[in-house]
Design a protein around this motif. Structure first.
Motif, PDB file in Angstrom:
ATOM      1  N   GLY A  43       0.851  -1.199   0.000  1.00 32.96           N
ATOM      2  CA  GLY A  43       0.000   0.000   0.000  1.00 32.96           C
ATOM      3  C   GLY A  43       0.875   1.233   0.000  1.00 32.96           C
ATOM      4  O   GLY A  43       2.023   1.181   0.431  1.00 32.96           O
ATOM      5  N   TYR A  44       0.330   2.342  -0.513  1.00 31.60           N
ATOM      6  CA  TYR A  44       1.061   3.607  -0.413  1.00 31.60           C
ATOM      7  C   TYR A  44       0.055   4.715  -0.140  1.00 31.60           C
ATOM      8  O   TYR A  44      -1.147   4.574  -0.384  1.00 31.60           O
ATOM      9  CB  TYR A  44       1.904   3.895  -1.667  1.00 31.60           C
ATOM     10  CG  TYR A  44       1.142   3.948  -2.970  1.00 31.60           C
ATOM     11  CD1 TYR A  44       1.082   2.833  -3.802  1.00 31.60           C
ATOM     12  CD2 TYR A  44       0.485   5.109  -3.376  1.00 31.60           C
ATOM     13  CE1 TYR A  44       0.389   2.876  -5.003  1.00 31.60           C
ATOM     14  CE2 TYR A  44      -0.210   5.161  -4.575  1.00 31.60           C
ATOM     15  CZ  TYR A  44      -0.249   4.049  -5.385  1.00 31.60           C
ATOM     16  OH  TYR A  44      -0.951   4.080  -6.587  1.00 31.60           O
ATOM     17  N   ASN A  51      -8.412  10.280   2.318  1.00 32.28           N
ATOM     18  CA  ASN A  51      -7.139  10.680   2.912  1.00 32.28           C
ATOM     19  C   ASN A  51      -6.527   9.443   3.567  1.00 32.28           C
ATOM     20  O   ASN A  51      -6.563   9.275   4.768  1.00 32.28           O
ATOM     21  CB  ASN A  51      -7.453  11.767   3.950  1.00 32.28           C
ATOM     22  CG  ASN A  51      -6.194  12.243   4.616  1.00 32.28           C
ATOM     23  OD1 ASN A  51      -5.112  11.789   4.264  1.00 32.28           O
ATOM     24  ND2 ASN A  51      -6.351  13.115   5.574  1.00 32.28           N
ATOM     25  N   THR A  52      -5.996   8.542   2.737  1.00 33.39           N
ATOM     26  CA  THR A  52      -5.602   7.216   3.248  1.00 33.39           C
ATOM     27  C   THR A  52      -4.082   7.129   3.441  1.00 33.39           C
ATOM     28  O   THR A  52      -3.310   7.692   2.665  1.00 33.39           O
ATOM     29  CB  THR A  52      -6.018   6.132   2.227  1.00 33.39           C
ATOM     30  OG1 THR A  52      -5.535   6.510   0.936  1.00 33.39           O
ATOM     31  CG2 THR A  52      -7.538   5.976   2.166  1.00 33.39           C
ATOM     32  N   HIS A  53      -3.692   6.404   4.438  1.00 30.71           N
ATOM     33  CA  HIS A  53      -2.270   6.187   4.720  1.00 30.71           C
ATOM     34  C   HIS A  53      -1.790   4.875   4.111  1.00 30.71           C
ATOM     35  O   HIS A  53      -2.589   3.990   3.821  1.00 30.71           O
ATOM     36  CB  HIS A  53      -2.034   6.186   6.237  1.00 30.71           C
ATOM     37  CG  HIS A  53      -1.929   7.572   6.794  1.00 30.71           C
ATOM     38  ND1 HIS A  53      -1.417   7.837   8.026  1.00 30.71           N
ATOM     39  CD2 HIS A  53      -2.289   8.767   6.275  1.00 30.71           C
ATOM     40  CE1 HIS A  53      -1.448   9.141   8.244  1.00 30.71           C
ATOM     41  NE2 HIS A  53      -1.979   9.729   7.199  1.00 30.71           N
ATOM     42  N   ALA A  54      -0.507   4.738   3.965  1.00 29.30           N
ATOM     43  CA  ALA A  54       0.086   3.554   3.319  1.00 29.30           C
ATOM     44  C   ALA A  54      -0.310   2.269   4.044  1.00 29.30           C
ATOM     45  O   ALA A  54      -0.775   1.301   3.415  1.00 29.30           O
ATOM     46  CB  ALA A  54       1.606   3.697   3.299  1.00 29.30           C
ATOM     47  N   GLU A  55      -0.203   2.277   5.367  1.00 27.57           N
ATOM     48  CA  GLU A  55      -0.501   1.067   6.138  1.00 27.57           C
ATOM     49  C   GLU A  55      -1.983   0.722   6.026  1.00 27.57           C
ATOM     50  O   GLU A  55      -2.370  -0.435   5.898  1.00 27.57           O
ATOM     51  CB  GLU A  55      -0.145   1.268   7.618  1.00 27.57           C
ATOM     52  CG  GLU A  55       1.306   1.682   7.883  1.00 27.57           C
ATOM     53  CD  GLU A  55       1.520   3.193   7.885  1.00 27.57           C
ATOM     54  OE1 GLU A  55       0.943   3.898   7.030  1.00 27.57           O
ATOM     55  OE2 GLU A  55       2.281   3.661   8.731  1.00 27.57           O
ATOM     56  N   GLN A  56      -2.788   1.772   6.015  1.00 26.74           N
ATOM     57  CA  GLN A  56      -4.245   1.626   5.892  1.00 26.74           C
ATOM     58  C   GLN A  56      -4.570   0.992   4.542  1.00 26.74           C
ATOM     59  O   GLN A  56      -5.352   0.046   4.443  1.00 26.74           O
ATOM     60  CB  GLN A  56      -4.833   3.032   6.005  1.00 26.74           C
ATOM     61  CG  GLN A  56      -6.293   3.174   5.866  1.00 26.74           C
ATOM     62  CD  GLN A  56      -6.722   4.660   5.981  1.00 26.74           C
ATOM     63  OE1 GLN A  56      -5.903   5.569   6.197  1.00 26.74           O
ATOM     64  NE2 GLN A  56      -8.002   4.878   5.848  1.00 26.74           N
ATOM     65  N   CYS A  57      -3.926   1.462   3.464  1.00 24.84           N
ATOM     66  CA  CYS A  57      -4.171   0.925   2.111  1.00 24.84           C
ATOM     67  C   CYS A  57      -3.682  -0.518   2.027  1.00 24.84           C
ATOM     68  O   CYS A  57      -4.313  -1.367   1.409  1.00 24.84           O
ATOM     69  CB  CYS A  57      -3.461   1.785   1.065  1.00 24.84           C
ATOM     70  SG  CYS A  57      -4.130   3.455   0.961  1.00 24.84           S
ATOM     71  N   PHE A  59      -3.640  -2.744   4.413  1.00 21.53           N
ATOM     72  CA  PHE A  59      -4.664  -3.584   5.038  1.00 21.53           C
ATOM     73  C   PHE A  59      -5.930  -3.634   4.183  1.00 21.53           C
ATOM     74  O   PHE A  59      -6.527  -4.685   3.977  1.00 21.53           O
ATOM     75  CB  PHE A  59      -5.014  -3.071   6.445  1.00 21.53           C
ATOM     76  CG  PHE A  59      -3.951  -3.322   7.490  1.00 21.53           C
ATOM     77  CD1 PHE A  59      -3.571  -2.308   8.360  1.00 21.53           C
ATOM     78  CD2 PHE A  59      -3.310  -4.560   7.592  1.00 21.53           C
ATOM     79  CE1 PHE A  59      -2.598  -2.530   9.334  1.00 21.53           C
ATOM     80  CE2 PHE A  59      -2.344  -4.794   8.557  1.00 21.53           C
ATOM     81  CZ  PHE A  59      -1.982  -3.777   9.420  1.00 21.53           C
ATOM     82  N   SER A  60      -6.311  -2.451   3.661  1.00 16.35           N
ATOM     83  CA  SER A  60      -7.535  -2.384   2.837  1.00 16.35           C
ATOM     84  C   SER A  60      -7.421  -3.274   1.617  1.00 16.35           C
ATOM     85  O   SER A  60      -8.350  -4.003   1.263  1.00 16.35           O
ATOM     86  CB  SER A  60      -7.780  -0.952   2.346  1.00 16.35           C
ATOM     87  OG  SER A  60      -8.300  -0.161   3.338  1.00 16.35           O
ATOM     88  N   ASN A  61      -6.249  -3.240   0.972  1.00 16.29           N
ATOM     89  CA  ASN A  61      -6.054  -4.061  -0.235  1.00 16.29           C
ATOM     90  C   ASN A  61      -6.171  -5.539   0.100  1.00 16.29           C
ATOM     91  O   ASN A  61      -6.789  -6.306  -0.627  1.00 16.29           O
ATOM     92  CB  ASN A  61      -4.688  -3.754  -0.872  1.00 16.29           C
ATOM     93  CG  ASN A  61      -4.675  -2.380  -1.538  1.00 16.29           C
ATOM     94  OD1 ASN A  61      -5.698  -1.903  -1.998  1.00 16.29           O
ATOM     95  ND2 ASN A  61      -3.505  -1.745  -1.580  1.00 16.29           N
ATOM     96  N   PHE A  62      -5.599  -5.923   1.243  1.00 19.50           N
ATOM     97  CA  PHE A  62      -5.663  -7.341   1.628  1.00 19.50           C
ATOM     98  C   PHE A  62      -7.114  -7.716   1.942  1.00 19.50           C
ATOM     99  O   PHE A  62      -7.624  -8.750   1.498  1.00 19.50           O
ATOM    100  CB  PHE A  62      -4.766  -7.626   2.849  1.00 19.50           C
ATOM    101  CG  PHE A  62      -4.629  -9.090   3.154  1.00 19.50           C
ATOM    102  CD1 PHE A  62      -5.442  -9.691   4.109  1.00 19.50           C
ATOM    103  CD2 PHE A  62      -3.729  -9.884   2.451  1.00 19.50           C
ATOM    104  CE1 PHE A  62      -5.339 -11.062   4.379  1.00 19.50           C
ATOM    105  CE2 PHE A  62      -3.615 -11.248   2.725  1.00 19.50           C
ATOM    106  CZ  PHE A  62      -4.422 -11.833   3.673  1.00 19.50           C
ATOM    107  N   ALA A  63      -7.783  -6.832   2.672  1.00 14.15           N
ATOM    108  CA  ALA A  63      -9.188  -7.092   3.051  1.00 14.15           C
ATOM    109  C   ALA A  63     -10.052  -7.232   1.802  1.00 14.15           C
ATOM    110  O   ALA A  63     -10.881  -8.154   1.700  1.00 14.15           O
ATOM    111  CB  ALA A  63      -9.698  -5.963   3.934  1.00 14.15           C
TER     112      ALA A  63
END
Ligand SMILES: Nc1nc(=O)c(N)c(NC[C@H](O)[C@H](O)[C@H](O)COP(=O)(O)O)[nH]1
Ligand SMILES: [Zn+2]
Length: 188
Positions: A43-44, A51-57, A59-63
């Protein structure tokens, strides 16, 4: 860490945050050269809408791949005998965000809800500079949640140049942040 820097450089430059890259890895316990690492997600910053952060993306991508929401990512993260989840991020996960959105440390801690192993350790290449939230709390919050972290030195300049590319007089800011980080090339 190099892969994270490449990810971070895909982030749209903004003066209001840092461009960060994150990778979630499944790592074998008895693998000192990390040769059996499996990349589970990347994620990036601002990869995903809002307004998304790298770590958030990350996790989101995996989810998304496992058809659950980011909030429920803990329920789909693999739990495998002899393997642990680790995360590489160019910058220390945020403990506080000016926007008030959930900080990434909270999201990382959440992967352990329900007694799951979740993310075992976080590696990052710079502590968060004081630009937005002053003294960073990320490491301390990880520690108090029992999540290990490790500073991976040597990439400070590269990481900060990417992170601050959207900032006013970025070059000067990077120099100052390097001074903060005590990076070995701070004087240049
Ligand atoms: N670890 C980390 N990953 C990121 O993807 C990112 N952008 C930051 N940035 C930390 C910084 O503290 C916040 O970007 C500001 O506090 C503004 O907050 P918002 O981003 O608008 O929520 N930190
Ligand atoms: Zn964050």
């Amino acid at each position: 860490m190099r892969k994270c820097i490449v990810l971070a450089s895909q982030s749209p430059p903004r003066p209001t945050n840092f461009r960060v890259g994150a990778i979630l890895i499944s790592r074998a316990d008895n693998d000192p050269t990390f040769s059996d690492d499996r990349i589970l997600s990347t994620g990036y910053t601002m990869e995903l809408a809002g307004n998304t952060h790298a770590e958030q993306c990350c996790f989101s991508n995996f989810a998304a791949v496992h058809s659950v929401s980011e909030e429920e990512v803990a329920t789909v993260l693999p739990v495998e005998e002899g393997r642990k989840l680790v995360m590489y991020v160019t910058m220390e996960p945020c403990g506080k965000r000016l926007s008030g959105n959930a900080p990434c440390v909270q999201r990382i801690i959440k992967t352990r809800e329900g007694g799951r192993p979740g993310v075992h350790k976080v590696y990052f290449g710079v502590k968060e500079p004081g630009t937005f939230v002053g003294e960073s709390e990320g490491c301390k919050m990880l520690e108090s949640a029992g999540i290990e972290w490790e500073y991976v030195g040597g990439f400070e300049k590269e990481i900060l140049k990417v992170a601050m590319a959207g900032h006013e007089n970025a070059e000067q800011k990077v120099k100052e942040a390097l001074g903060e980080a005590g990076g070995d090339d701070a004087e240049q």
